[in-house]
Design an enzyme around this catalytic site. Structure first.
Site, PDB file in Angstrom:
ATOM      1  CB  SER A   1      -2.074  -1.453   6.782  1.00 53.07           C
ATOM      2  OG  SER A   1      -2.504  -0.885   5.568  1.00 53.07           O
TER       3      SER A   1
ATOM      4  CE  LYS B   1      -6.102  -2.940   5.087  1.00 56.21           C
ATOM      5  NZ  LYS B   1      -5.076  -1.899   5.081  1.00 56.21           N
TER       6      LYS B   1
ATOM      7  CB  SER C   1      -2.482  -5.186   3.716  1.00 54.99           C
ATOM      8  OG  SER C   1      -2.605  -3.944   4.375  1.00 54.99           O
TER       9      SER C   1
END
Length: 518
Positions: free
Chosen positions: A179, A182, A356
């Protein structure tokens, strides 16, 4: 200074002598009670927190204040309140300090940490470490070599003010970022669209007919909840549409919905998953089947049909009867009746990074594709992200994007790229990129770090987490004990126990915060 010291030394000696009997009596009185108190388990953490928390929380409050007021969940308010509480006993006199005219004045406040971002101060020293001072390698090397971090790890630490790399191990080796992808998605979207960009959902009436089309604008934060909390509301859109229709004497319509803004597969390569709804240009509350706003949840199989059905119910409540909604495409001659728009992109980026949020991430990847003249699909979004980062002159060697969320295990990023993204977000010449920093979860306070660092660098570390099976990553910013703002990225692959790996990364970030390394 010598004369001053010589002048006050006798007074200090007399004061100490006078106070000694009282101190002895007080110590004797409280010693039995202290024997029953629990021992502090982590002295180094306490010492670090006492010395660094004020500087770190000043950063948290200072950077975020520039981005605007907190949203309704009170997130920024909590940070500011804690920062104020910790700063109150010392620092510059900002009002009635309680001192007498003859008492010494309060200590001066530290220079604002973010001043180094302008590059116009000498707050960040580049001098060589004094003899005997620990280096970054001394401090980080053993921690990153912990068995919990598996067989492969890479890392980089960069001074945000100067852009100079202070530490690196395998920093140019591309690994699965999870993640932390991102961060790249956020920077690319802000660069392509601008921090003030909004996504609009509208209703359009086809001429000469009574067909009303609900047109999806790709707003991943559109909500159907009774309380919109500042997000675009499907209920508000229905009320505005019903008002216009009622004024025209229309009380029954054929309802359609348009999702043609996006193309390609709606289903992520990982398949049906509680962490992500099918990606659609028309979706409410991320297709969640419960009242949650973040984290895993069972999702509806067709978000657009679900949103249109809810919209039909809201119209019916307002006195407008509809047919069962079906897919269509609004023509260029259709008349827009009502619109609702998302908050600015800066707000969406912050929500995405803090929680997230995979749904927002994939929507922003597609919106970046549209702004770049590419197809609004998984592939188009990935290509557009890479294109935007190349335009910004970032180190793209080895990088490979396949989605915007980092759920795809084929994504590859380097520690060099992740730290460069964070440094770019702090570029004073690009204030529109700053939400990448202000959106990072705050250790011990917000988002995916809210329950982490409770005994460590709370309020000082701000970082994006990343977790997949066998992969644990952490990338963000930290204020070290000397007040320097550093960007860091730690990536580990081949981890066996995600909780142990997560703890190892947190320990490393805490050590970086307390380092003061040369």
């Amino acid at each position: 200074m010598v004369r001053i010291a010589n002048a006050v030394r006798p007074r200090l000696a007399r004061a100490a002598a006078a106070a000694k009997p009282r101190v002895a009596r007080l110590t004797k009185a409280v010693r039995p009670g202290l024997a029953h108190l629990p021992r502090r388990r982590n002295v180094r953490t306490w010492q670090y927190s006492a010395g660094a928390a004020t500087a770190g929380l000043a950063l948290a409050a200072g950077v975020v204040t520039a981005a605007g007021p907190w949203d309704a969940n009170g997130q920024r308010t909590a940070e500011r309140d804690r920062a104020a509480a910790l700063e109150r006993p010392g620092g510059a006199d900002h009002g009635d300090s309680g001192t007498t005219p003859r008492a010494p004045g309060p200590a001066p406040s530290a220079v604002a940490v973010l001043a180094s971002l302008s590059g116009t101060t000498d707050a960040v020293s580049t001098k060589k470490a004094p003899t005997g001072q620990k280096t970054f390698t001394d401090v980080l090397g053993p921690l990153l070599g912990a068995p919990a971090l598996g067989g492969t790890h890479t890392a980089a630490v960069v001074d945000v003010g100067t852009g100079k790399r202070l530490y690196g191990t395998g920093a140019d080796k591309a690994l699965t970022p999870a993640s932390t992808t991102k961060i790249a998605t956020a920077l690319a979207a802000l660069s392509a669209l601008g921090a003030d960009h909004r996504f609009t959902t509208r209703t359009a009436l086809e001429p000469g007919t009574e067909e009303l089309v609900l047109v999806g604008g790709g707003d991943p934060t559109l909500t159907a909840h009774p309380k919109a909390d500042g997000w675009a509301s499907l209920r508000t859109l229905a009320a505005g549409t019903a008002k216009v229709l009622g004024q025209r004497g229309v009380h029954k319509i054929t309802l359609s919905y348009d999702t043609t803004l996006y193309s390609g597969s709606a289903l992520h390569p990982i398949g049906v998953n509680d962490n992500l709804a099918p990606v659609s240009a028309l979706i409410t509350d991320e297709g969640r089947t419960n009242a949650s706003t973040s984290g895993p949840a069972i999702r509806v199989s067709d978000p657009a049909a679900d949103a249109a059905t809810k919209f039909a119910g809201f119209l019916d409540d307002a006195g407008i009867k509809t047919t069962a909604p079906g897919p269509s495409k609004a023509t260029s001659s259709a008349e827009t009746l009502a619109t609702v728009s998302s908050p600015p992109l800066s707000t969406l980026v912050e929500r995405m990074l803090t929680n997230s949020d995979n749904d927002i991430a994939e929507a922003l990847a597609r919106q970046t594709a549209l702004a770049s003249g590419r197809a609004a699909s998984f592939d188009g979004g990935a290509e557009a992200i890479a294109e935007q980062l190349r335009k910004l002159g970032l180190p793209m060697s080895g990088a490979s994007f396949h989605d915007g969320s980092g759920l795809n295990r084929d994504d590859r990023l380097t520690a060099d790229l992740l730290t460069a993204l964070l440094v770019k977000a702090g570029d004073p010449g690009r204030p529109g990129l700053r939400p990448v920093l202000t959106g990072l979860p705050v250790a011990g306070f917000t988002g995916t770090l809210a329950r982490r660092y409770t005994n460590g660098a709370a309020g000082v570390v701000r970082a994006k987490t990343g977790t997949l099976t066998g992969v644990n990553t952490l990338a963000g910013t930290v204020v070290d004990k000397d007040g320097h703002l550093l960007a860091f990225a730690f990536l580990a692959s081949g981890t066996a126990n995600p909780l142990e790996a997560q703890a190892a990364l947190d320990t490393t970030a805490t050590a970086l915060a307390g380092c003061g390394c040369g």
